[in-house]
Motif scaffolding. Structure first.
Motif, PDB file in Angstrom:
ATOM      1  N   VAL A 258       0.921  -1.295   0.191  1.00 38.91           N
ATOM      2  CA  VAL A 258      -0.075  -0.209  -0.201  1.00 38.91           C
ATOM      3  C   VAL A 258       1.278   1.262  -0.416  1.00 38.91           C
ATOM      4  CG1 VAL A 258      -2.174   0.861   0.815  1.00 38.91           C
ATOM      5  CG2 VAL A 258      -1.807  -1.158   1.356  1.00 38.91           C
ATOM      6  N   CYS A 259       0.788   1.360  -0.896  1.00 39.32           N
ATOM      7  CA  CYS A 259       1.675   3.734  -1.449  1.00 39.32           C
ATOM      8  C   CYS A 259       2.977   3.103  -0.567  1.00 39.32           C
ATOM      9  CB  CYS A 259       1.312   4.543  -0.407  1.00 39.32           C
ATOM     10  SG  CYS A 259      -0.421   4.756   0.057  1.00 39.32           S
ATOM     11  N   VAL A 260       3.809   2.167  -2.030  1.00 43.63           N
ATOM     12  CA  VAL A 260       4.372   1.927  -1.891  1.00 43.63           C
ATOM     13  C   VAL A 260       5.929   2.778  -2.562  1.00 43.63           C
ATOM     14  CG1 VAL A 260       7.032   0.634  -3.653  1.00 43.63           C
ATOM     15  CG2 VAL A 260       3.728   0.032  -3.464  1.00 43.63           C
ATOM     16  N   GLU A 261       6.352   2.457  -1.709  1.00 43.77           N
ATOM     17  CA  GLU A 261       7.771   4.092  -1.354  1.00 43.77           C
ATOM     18  C   GLU A 261       8.539   4.174  -2.412  1.00 43.77           C
ATOM     19  OE1 GLU A 261      10.099   3.689   2.148  1.00 43.77           O
ATOM     20  OE2 GLU A 261       8.542   2.702   3.843  1.00 43.77           O
ATOM     21  N   GLU A 262       8.349   4.895  -2.883  1.00 44.21           N
ATOM     22  CA  GLU A 262       9.776   5.649  -4.374  1.00 44.21           C
ATOM     23  C   GLU A 262      10.909   6.337  -3.968  1.00 44.21           C
ATOM     24  OE1 GLU A 262       7.154   9.214  -6.031  1.00 44.21           O
ATOM     25  OE2 GLU A 262       5.157   7.479  -6.093  1.00 44.21           O
ATOM     26  N   VAL A 263      11.449   6.249  -5.086  1.00 42.51           N
ATOM     27  CA  VAL A 263      13.508   6.771  -4.600  1.00 42.51           C
ATOM     28  C   VAL A 263      12.678   8.065  -5.188  1.00 42.51           C
ATOM     29  CG1 VAL A 263      15.341   6.194  -6.137  1.00 42.51           C
ATOM     30  CG2 VAL A 263      13.896   4.796  -5.775  1.00 42.51           C
ATOM     31  N   PRO A 264      14.061   8.870  -4.692  1.00 41.27           N
ATOM     32  CA  PRO A 264      12.947  10.114  -4.446  1.00 41.27           C
ATOM     33  C   PRO A 264      14.543  10.727  -4.942  1.00 41.27           C
ATOM     34  CG  PRO A 264      14.291   9.630  -1.773  1.00 41.27           C
ATOM     35  CD  PRO A 264      14.146   8.655  -2.885  1.00 41.27           C
TER      36      PRO A 264
ATOM     37  N   GLU B 101      -9.969  -0.817   3.447  1.00 43.20           N
ATOM     38  CA  GLU B 101      -8.949  -1.470   4.300  1.00 43.20           C
ATOM     39  C   GLU B 101      -7.871  -1.076   4.048  1.00 43.20           C
ATOM     40  OE1 GLU B 101      -9.211  -4.858   2.374  1.00 43.20           O
ATOM     41  OE2 GLU B 101      -9.013  -4.137   0.145  1.00 43.20           O
ATOM     42  N   HIS B 102      -7.274   0.277   2.934  1.00 41.20           N
ATOM     43  CA  HIS B 102      -5.765  -0.452   2.818  1.00 41.20           C
ATOM     44  C   HIS B 102      -5.545   0.907   3.848  1.00 41.20           C
ATOM     45  CE1 HIS B 102      -6.674  -0.348  -1.790  1.00 41.20           C
ATOM     46  NE2 HIS B 102      -6.079  -1.759  -1.053  1.00 41.20           N
TER      47      HIS B 102
ATOM     48  N   VAL C  94      -6.401   9.902   7.020  1.00 40.84           N
ATOM     49  CA  VAL C  94      -4.974  11.420   6.862  1.00 40.84           C
ATOM     50  C   VAL C  94      -3.853  10.185   6.505  1.00 40.84           C
ATOM     51  CG1 VAL C  94      -4.168  12.169   8.087  1.00 40.84           C
ATOM     52  CG2 VAL C  94      -6.485  12.495   8.832  1.00 40.84           C
ATOM     53  N   ARG C  95      -4.046   9.174   7.370  1.00 42.63           N
ATOM     54  CA  ARG C  95      -2.823   8.262   6.939  1.00 42.63           C
ATOM     55  C   ARG C  95      -2.725   8.181   5.055  1.00 42.63           C
ATOM     56  NH1 ARG C  95      -4.496   5.705  11.173  1.00 42.63           N
ATOM     57  NH2 ARG C  95      -3.234   5.835  13.441  1.00 42.63           N
ATOM     58  N   LEU C  96      -3.948   7.732   4.748  1.00 41.50           N
ATOM     59  CA  LEU C  96      -3.254   7.158   3.022  1.00 41.50           C
ATOM     60  C   LEU C  96      -2.651   8.585   2.369  1.00 41.50           C
ATOM     61  CD1 LEU C  96      -6.355   5.414   2.661  1.00 41.50           C
ATOM     62  CD2 LEU C  96      -4.426   4.794   2.713  1.00 41.50           C
TER      63      LEU C  96
ATOM     64  N   LEU D  98      -9.191   9.364  -2.306  1.00 40.83           N
ATOM     65  CA  LEU D  98      -9.756   8.601  -0.492  1.00 40.83           C
ATOM     66  C   LEU D  98     -10.663   8.422  -1.091  1.00 40.83           C
ATOM     67  CD1 LEU D  98      -8.288  11.711   1.642  1.00 40.83           C
ATOM     68  CD2 LEU D  98      -7.230   9.605   0.724  1.00 40.83           C
ATOM     69  N   PRO D  99     -11.365   7.572   0.338  1.00 36.83           N
ATOM     70  CA  PRO D  99     -12.512   6.442  -0.227  1.00 36.83           C
ATOM     71  C   PRO D  99     -14.119   7.461   0.101  1.00 36.83           C
ATOM     72  CG  PRO D  99     -11.400   5.484   2.121  1.00 36.83           C
ATOM     73  CD  PRO D  99     -10.824   6.088   0.565  1.00 36.83           C
ATOM     74  N   GLN D 100     -13.072   8.292   1.497  1.00 33.29           N
ATOM     75  CA  GLN D 100     -14.093   8.778   2.688  1.00 33.29           C
ATOM     76  C   GLN D 100     -14.174   9.936   3.047  1.00 33.29           C
ATOM     77  OE1 GLN D 100     -16.445   5.838   5.691  1.00 33.29           O
ATOM     78  NE2 GLN D 100     -14.180   5.416   6.832  1.00 33.29           N
TER      79      GLN D 100
END
Length: 551
Positions: A101-107, A123-124, A164-166, A186-188
């Motif tokens: 979930v929200c894979v970290e990208e290379v800066p 659920e994410h 907020v986390r997403l 965001l879902p909601q």
């Protein structure tokens, strides 16, 4: 001994000698465990584990009228006899961090394509609760302040915190602020998350919409009709041709200063022509439908190329077709089935002649499926008979009028069809003969006595000649397949009475077909007569063979 108790023994829990139950515990221990004094023992009982005796025992206070539950915690060979209370249930698992979930990208890495829109679900947010996200504690503190302001509880903070986390986890690695356009994934609770991020100072300013430069300069669409031409011209060729020789002024509909006709610009005239009968539902409330330009552009008139072929997909012919289609649709919607449809098996109390003249000028009721089928079969029958077009249309119109008002569920009365024949353009004989042939006609019971006598004489004629005489009477009384002038019933009866003796003589001579009779047979039959009888018999025989003469 009470129910469920055994003899005196040592309790498995406290180690005291007492009366124990089937689970090996005394009444005091069972009561203490049920009251929640020893959750470790309760967990061991439910898990089928054994603990050493010597557990502390809380002494209960017995009050009259108050009875404590002391049933066994479990039965031998069976599952637990009690439900695990909420205080004894398992603790929630530690927060997890799902790397998918929200894979970290290379800066600093440049993307080959534009960021693909994400599709988050509730659920994410749960799957990344264990992740350390910069700025999360600041936003959660703002959420708690908002919860106090709105008077909501921990559940609201719990679900909003996942959003907020997403939002924070979806940021690029080299950015600290959240883009407003990313909140659409965001879902909601998008407005609430936006407000929380804005209060925390983590929400970025909205970026201006990126549009190509040629669109910002007003190119690509015609500035007058707004048609998409995908070219660099400010005006399409149709608007250029429209503007020649026309005065420029404010349009009564859109208010723009453009070349006018009938105080309307070209675009408004096209739109009014298309939406006059809005079969395609292109009329909008508060706006107008746009269209393509070039070869797909609508036109008020059909143009022609050098060869003379019509160009353009639209034109006055299409508008006229739309108008006719809309009129038919509106008439069909307003047209209902007649209220006077005949019902099968309905008996007639008394007969009353119909006055069809009262229906002149009124629209026909809608045809029932059975009526449409009957009219279609009659049309096919008329074509196979080779009737002229004018005669065919009149007969179809007459039958359509009948079944539209009376229906096709029950046979029609012959008297009603004959009354309709008094109207102009509604012949009856061909319709009557067809309905009689298909068994959809109720014969007229009210007949003339002389015609009844004539038909009686025809029925008493020699069997080979009965069919011919019946058709002859139908022609004389205008009920045959071909229309003819009806004769008086007395004349018809006189003709049949004069011809009957000749037919009997020919049958006795061995002739069994009217087509086998020659002129010599007629002359020999007339030689035995004289005077007025001879003349009347000759006229009757001439009428007989003329009526039976093939077409």
């Amino acid at each position: 001994m009470r129910r469920g108790l055994l003899e005196q023994a040592v309790c498995r829990r406290c180690g005291w000698a007492a009366i124990v139950g089937v689970d090996g515990t005394c009444r005091g221990c069972r009561t203490a465990v049920r009251l929640g004094e020893d959750d470790q023992w309760l967990r061991s009982e439910l898990g089928r584990r054994e603990l050493p005796p010597g557990r502390p025992l809380q002494l209960p206070l017995e009050i009259e009228g108050l009875r404590l539950k002391s049933y066994p915690l479990r039965l031998p060979g069976q599952g637990p006899a009690v439900k695990l209370p909420s205080w004894a249930r398992g603790r929630p698992a530690a927060p997890q961090d799902d790397a998918a979930v929200c894979v970290e990208e290379v800066p600093g890495q440049l993307g080959l394509f534009a960021p693909w829109p994400r599709t988050f679900a509730r659920e994410h947010g749960t799957r990344i609760r264990g992740r350390q996200i910069p700025g999360l504690e600041t936003v959660l503190a703002v959420l708690k302040e908002m919860a106090v302001e709105r008077g909501v509880g921990e559940t609201w903070i719990f679900h909003t915190g996942d959003g907020v986390r997403l939002a924070l986890a979806s940021r690029p690695p080299d950015q600290d602020l959240v883009r407003p356009e990313a909140l659409a994934d965001l879902p909601q609770m998008i407005p609430t998350v936006r407000l929380a991020l804005e209060r925390a100072g983590i929400l970025d300013r909205p970026r201006p919409r990126l549009v190509p430069g040629w669109i910002s300069k007003g190119l690509g669409s015609c500035r007058e009709c707004l048609a998409w031409t995908n070219g660099n011209d400010q005006r399409c060729k149709d608007c250029l041709a429209w503007g020649h020789g026309r005065t420029i002024g404010p349009c009564d509909r859109c208010g723009r200063d453009l070349p006018l006709r009938d105080r309307h610009c070209r675009r408004c005239l096209l739109l009014l022509a298309e939406t006059e009968y809005d079969l395609d539902h292109i009329a909008l409330n508060g706006g107008d439908q746009l269209w393509f330009g070039g070869q797909y552009a609508p036109h008020l008139k059909t143009t022609a190329n050098r060869v003379g072929e019509s160009t353009g997909l639209y034109g006055p012919r299409r508008l006229r077709t739309r108008r006719r289609t809309a009129v038919r649709a509106s008439r069909a919607a307003a047209c209902t089935v007649s209220e006077h449809l005949a019902r099968p098996g309905q008996l007639m109390l008394f007969y009353s002649p119909r006055d069809w003249s009262r229906l002149e000028g009124k629209p026909l009721p809608a045809l029932t499926p059975a009526a449409k089928e009957l009219v279609g079969r009659f049309t096919s029958h008329a074509r196979t008979r080779g009737w002229p077009l004018s005669v065919n249309q009149q007969n179809v119109r007459a039958l359509t009028f009948l079944v539209a008002h009376l229906g096709a569920a029950a046979p029609l009365l012959e008297a009603d069809v004959r009354l309709l024949a008094r109207r102009a353009g509604c012949p009856a004989p061909r319709v009557i003969n067809y309905l009689r042939a298909v068994g959809f006609l109720v014969p007229d019971t009210k007949s003339d006595a002389l015609l009844a006598n004539a038909r009686h004489l025809a029925d008493k004629a020699p069997p080979p000649f009965q069919g011919g005489m019946t058709r002859w009477i139908d022609v004389l009384s205008n009920t045959g397949s071909r229309p003819s002038l009806p004769l008086a019933p007395a004349t018809v009866c006189s003709y049949v009475r004069r011809a009957r003796p000749c037919l009997d003589t020919w049958y006795e001579a061995g002739i069994d077909d009217l087509r086998a009779i020659t002129q010599d047979h007629v002359r020999s039959a007339l030689e035995a007569l004289s005077g007025e009888a001879k003349k009347s018999t000759a006229v009757a025989l001439r009428s007989l063979f003329r009526a039976l003469k093939p077409d």
